[in-house]
Design an enzyme around this catalytic site. Sequence first.
Site, PDB file in Angstrom:
ATOM      1  N   CYS A   7     -17.518  -8.288   5.307  1.00 50.59           N
ATOM      2  CA  CYS A   7     -16.602  -6.613   4.656  1.00 50.59           C
ATOM      3  C   CYS A   7     -15.230  -6.764   3.800  1.00 50.59           C
ATOM      4  O   CYS A   7     -14.421  -8.013   4.429  1.00 50.59           O
ATOM      5  CB  CYS A   7     -16.227  -6.036   6.411  1.00 50.59           C
ATOM      6  SG  CYS A   7     -17.010  -5.625   7.345  1.00 50.59           S
TER       7      CYS A   7
ATOM      8  N   CYS B  19       0.694   4.779   7.146  1.00 54.55           N
ATOM      9  CA  CYS B  19      -0.064   4.946   8.109  1.00 54.55           C
ATOM     10  C   CYS B  19       0.768   3.814   9.228  1.00 54.55           C
ATOM     11  O   CYS B  19       1.294   2.604   9.068  1.00 54.55           O
ATOM     12  CB  CYS B  19      -1.215   3.441   8.001  1.00 54.55           C
ATOM     13  SG  CYS B  19      -2.423   4.407   7.151  1.00 54.55           S
TER      14      CYS B  19
ATOM     15  N   CYS C 285     -20.032  -4.862   2.672  1.00 61.10           N
ATOM     16  CA  CYS C 285     -18.966  -3.531   3.192  1.00 61.10           C
ATOM     17  C   CYS C 285     -17.483  -3.742   2.848  1.00 61.10           C
ATOM     18  O   CYS C 285     -16.523  -4.384   2.646  1.00 61.10           O
ATOM     19  CB  CYS C 285     -18.527  -3.703   4.498  1.00 61.10           C
ATOM     20  SG  CYS C 285     -17.789  -2.108   5.552  1.00 61.10           S
TER      21      CYS C 285
ATOM     22  N   CYS D 280       1.039  -1.201   0.260  1.00 60.87           N
ATOM     23  CA  CYS D 280       0.067  -0.524   0.232  1.00 60.87           C
ATOM     24  C   CYS D 280       0.790   1.559   0.029  1.00 60.87           C
ATOM     25  O   CYS D 280       1.461   1.661   0.792  1.00 60.87           O
ATOM     26  CB  CYS D 280      -0.981  -0.180   1.454  1.00 60.87           C
ATOM     27  SG  CYS D 280      -1.836   1.351   1.491  1.00 60.87           S
TER      28      CYS D 280
ATOM     29  N   ARG E 148     -17.807  -2.429  17.718  1.00 58.81           N
ATOM     30  CA  ARG E 148     -17.157  -3.339  17.026  1.00 58.81           C
ATOM     31  C   ARG E 148     -16.001  -3.393  17.813  1.00 58.81           C
ATOM     32  O   ARG E 148     -15.817  -2.698  17.482  1.00 58.81           O
ATOM     33  CB  ARG E 148     -17.596  -3.008  15.514  1.00 58.81           C
ATOM     34  CG  ARG E 148     -16.914  -5.623  15.494  1.00 58.81           C
ATOM     35  CD  ARG E 148     -16.671  -5.453  13.936  1.00 58.81           C
ATOM     36  NE  ARG E 148     -17.264  -5.023  13.337  1.00 58.81           N
ATOM     37  CZ  ARG E 148     -17.911  -4.736  11.957  1.00 58.81           C
ATOM     38  NH1 ARG E 148     -16.635  -3.865  11.220  1.00 58.81           N
ATOM     39  NH2 ARG E 148     -18.602  -4.363  11.411  1.00 58.81           N
TER      40      ARG E 148
ATOM     41  N   CYS F 216     -19.676   3.120   7.920  1.00 53.48           N
ATOM     42  CA  CYS F 216     -18.245   2.040   8.963  1.00 53.48           C
ATOM     43  C   CYS F 216     -17.357   2.992   8.795  1.00 53.48           C
ATOM     44  O   CYS F 216     -15.707   3.240   8.286  1.00 53.48           O
ATOM     45  CB  CYS F 216     -18.180   0.833   8.470  1.00 53.48           C
ATOM     46  SG  CYS F 216     -17.108  -0.022   9.953  1.00 53.48           S
TER      47      CYS F 216
HETATM   48  S1  SF4 Z   1      -4.364   1.156   7.217  1.00 52.63           S
HETATM   49 FE1  SF4 Z   1      -3.481   2.969   5.869  1.00 52.63          FE
HETATM   50  S2  SF4 Z   1      -0.839   1.702   4.646  1.00 52.63           S
HETATM   51 FE2  SF4 Z   1      -2.171  -0.538   5.748  1.00 52.63          FE
HETATM   52  S3  SF4 Z   1      -3.761  -0.076   3.993  1.00 52.63           S
HETATM   53 FE3  SF4 Z   1      -4.853   1.387   5.372  1.00 52.63          FE
HETATM   54  S4  SF4 Z   1      -4.605   2.769   3.879  1.00 52.63           S
HETATM   55 FE4  SF4 Z   1      -2.629   1.199   3.273  1.00 52.63          FE
END
Ligand code: SF4
Length: 325
Positions: free
Chosen positions: A98, A58, A129, A54, A261, A189
């Site tokens: 989900c 994060c 979801c 990704c 949840r 959500c």
């Molecule tokens: S939480 Fe952030 S780093 Fe992880 S998959 Fe989702 S967008 Fe990507």
Amino acid sequence: MSEPETRWRREQIDELFDLPLPELLYRAQEAQRRHFDPGQVQACSLLSIKTGACSEDCAYCAQSAHHRTGLEREGLLDVATVRAAAHQARQAGATRLCMGAAWRGPGEADLDTLIAMVQAVKAEGLEACLSAGVLAEGQAERLAEAGLDYFNHNLDTSASHYDQVVSTRSYEERLETLERIRQAGMRVCSGGIVGLGESRADRVEMLETLANQPVQPQSVPINQLIPIPGTPLEDAEPVDPFEMVRTIAAARIAMPGSYVRLAAGRERMSDELQALCFAAGANSIFLGDRLLTTDNADEDHDRQLLARLGMGLEPREHACAELEP
Ligand code: SF4
């Protein structure tokens, strides 16, 4: 039904956190009984439809390409695999599938596949979801037309603490995505994570933001951080489990008509702590992955725990007014 019953001021939520725990639990239970059967827990199933690599950063996430977590990446699943997973989830007692995609947001080419996935899940008789990042203009409408019931987009933490957690997308973009979901007529959500190095004030602020949305999120996942080696939060200080209980109780009181949840981190909790979280107003869980592959649900630990607590899974046909079209 899920419009805020009152506008929540930060001090009010702060006061909830400060209550003696028995009083907080009492108020949370009162709130829950106004909208839900306290003996029932909603069961959702979680499926990763695109894993790893990704572009977002994060700080808690194993799937970010910015961190070295050793996670094996997988491209977008095909629709038949999703349909099979939906079928198994339903057999296991889930009412919603989900689907989570690890990316910043869907490209136009992916959107057609996502739409086909949504239709496949609905054809299996489940609510659908999708958690697929930031939505661009027009995408929410197309997903809603395909029958998507919920779109998940967590706030993660407070606006104040957010820059300590994510730098590749802004809090504003998150709130815009929530607005796009609502405008398209889907249910929201949205919740957060406890244990990102945030203070109690941040937890209060996050709940204030969620509770004061124009329509309260119908589903509010409260996650407990699972520190992943290789992520910036691998050594994050664990949060006192009672703080998790307080966060759930405050969420229940501030958003009484929402499903709260008990999401990530549950598998690391003792049965007793999970029971306390249910008593604090959590009324939704993800069924363990094992249920996606086993045909012997009786042996599943979640079911055994609920049985020991005299509780059960919410049936597909629930009577909750806020979930009526
Ligand atoms: S939480 Fe952030 S780093 Fe992880 S998959 Fe989702 S967008 Fe990507």
